[in-house]
Design an enzyme around this catalytic site. Structure first.
Site, PDB file in Angstrom:
ATOM      1  CE  LYS A 116      -2.902   2.901   3.118  1.00  0.00           C
ATOM      2  NZ  LYS A 116      -3.482   2.710   4.063  1.00  0.00           N
ATOM      3  CD  GLU A 122      -6.161   8.661  10.504  1.00  0.00           C
ATOM      4  OE1 GLU A 122      -5.554   7.597  10.714  1.00  0.00           O
ATOM      5  OE2 GLU A 122      -6.488   8.932   9.516  1.00  0.00           O
TER       6      GLU A 122
END
Length: 426
Positions: free
Chosen positions: A188, A233
């Site tokens: 990723k 976040e």
């Protein structure tokens, strides 16, 4: 000027700190914290109307390079040790407090529009709120007059332009990354892009801050040293021995139709691509926190976080702190997680440097606050922009895995520009 190590410089003197409760009868106790900010050096960390705002500069340090976190932590420890504190409230965020923002990369900035310094700043005045409590902290000043500030003016004649890469160029970068993932080079990578907003006159940072706080109350609305935004976040919170981290990875754009959005949420919760991306991010956070925690709780299944512009897969990781590491030291251990870098992280970071085509500055790095006990909150600087006079550089990033579609990722990045873009008035 005191030496702050090889990575930076500092201003500091022994600080006199006083925290008192703001009486319920005082207008400041009922006013929105964001509305108290004056134009001069405002600082903010707010969610659902609670948190901290500050202004003025009592002390500051700027660091850079691989030791930026440790240099800043050392400076803070020394500043705390030298301070005289009178705190009648004794809550997290009372007494001596600093706000901070750090760069994503260890390397010097690669372009003129990037911020190469990491910063801790101790304001002269802090107003905090938690539940029914509102408090006032003065640092290095005898007194402070707190009142609702004049309303800021909106940006004048705002225009938007591509940043380092156009949309088409960025899709080519995404396609390159997908091919490398499918070839087995990595699992990723998170790729970011930027836009540049330009106004005809200097922008009052309080304008977008007020609009972000109103539109995104469940996010943390922040501003430190020109970096601002509303991040969903939480990289790490440390409070009286409990450590928590909110991991977001896997995103889909909302349509505005409630029934359709519920269907999209169900689709996101069962998307193999998004679940795979999310698993990488949670695993990286759990592995980074484990050495610092005596016990941990890592949920097996994410939940869907509903924001006004997007839906996210989210997981709240929690643990009990093992030793005395501060919130900043925990943030340094976590940065960068797979949610903003990739997996394996060293390979992903190298590829980001190679192909992303821009310098992130402080985007996707820790931003937040810390008190003298080491308690604090450090979010990830997402849904953010950096203000330089009459220009704002906006950032958005997307997690890329095998099978990612460049056009879909471009659409996701455009959705992530929305909070700051609309806050500016664009």
């Amino acid at each position: 000027m005191n030496d702050a190590g090889d990575g930076g410089s500092a201003t500091r003197s022994a600080l006199d700190v006083r925290t008192v409760l703001v009486p319920a009868s005082d207008p400041a106790a009922s006013a929105a914290l964001i509305d108290l900010l004056p134009a001069d050096a405002p600082l903010s960390w707010l969610r659902r109307g609670e948190g901290l705002v500050g202004w003025g500069v009592a002390a500051t340090v700027r660091t850079s390079g691989p030791t930026r976190f440790s240099d800043a932590a050392k400076w803070w420890t020394e500043t705390v040790a030298a301070a005289t504190v009178e705190d009648s409230v004794d809550e997290p965020g009372t007494g001596l407090v600093c706000f901070g923002t750090f760069t994503f990369s260890d390397e010097p900035p690669a372009d003129d529009f990037a911020d190469g310094d990491s910063v801790l700043v101790v304001p002269q005045v802090v107003v905090g709120r938690r539940g029914d409590l509102t408090w006032l902290t003065t640092i290095g000043v005898a007194d402070a007059h707190v009142e609702v500030a004049d309303a800021p003016a909106p940006p004048v004649d705002l225009t938007f332009a591509d940043g380092a890469l156009s949309g088409d160029e960025w899709m080519e970068v995404v396609a390159d990354a997908v091919s490398r993932i499918e070839a087995g080079d990595l699992e990723k990578i998170v790729l970011a892009r930027d836009l540049v907003a330009t106004a005809a006159a200097p922008i009052d940072i309080r304008w977008p801050l007020r609009r972000l706080a109103a539109a995104y109350p469940t996010c943390w609305t922040f501003h430190v040293d020109g970096l601002f935004g509303a991040t969903p976040e939480m990289l790490v919170r440390r409070e009286r021995g409990l450590v928590t981290s909110r991991v977001l990875a896997g995103t889909i754009r909302r349509t505005g139709d409630d029934e359709r959005d519920l269907a999209l949420a169900a689709m996101l919760a069962h998307s193999s691509k998004d679940l795979e991306e999310h698993e990488y991010a949670v695993r990286s956070v759990a592995e980074a926190l484990e050495p610092y925690c005596s016990s941990m709780n890592v949920p097996e299944t994410p939940f869907v976080l509903h924001l006004p512009n997007v839906l996210h897969l989210a997981t709240d990781v929690a643990g009990v702190a093992r030793d005395g590491e501060s919130a900043l030291e925990l943030a340094a251990a976590l940065h960068p997680s797979a949610a903003v870098g990739g997996t394996p992280t060293p390979v992903a970071r190298a590829l980001i440097t190679e192909i992303e085509g821009m310098d992130r500055g402080r985007y996707a790095a820790p931003v937040g606050w810390m008190d003298a006990t080491g308690d604090g909150e450090w979010g990830i600087a997402l849904r953010s922009g950096v203000l330089h006079d009459n220009q704002v550089r906006l950032f958005a990033g997307c997690g890329i895995v095998g099978g990612s579609d460049p056009e879909a990722e471009l659409a996701e990045s455009q959705a992530k520009f929305v909070p700051v873009r609309e806050a500016l008035g664009g």
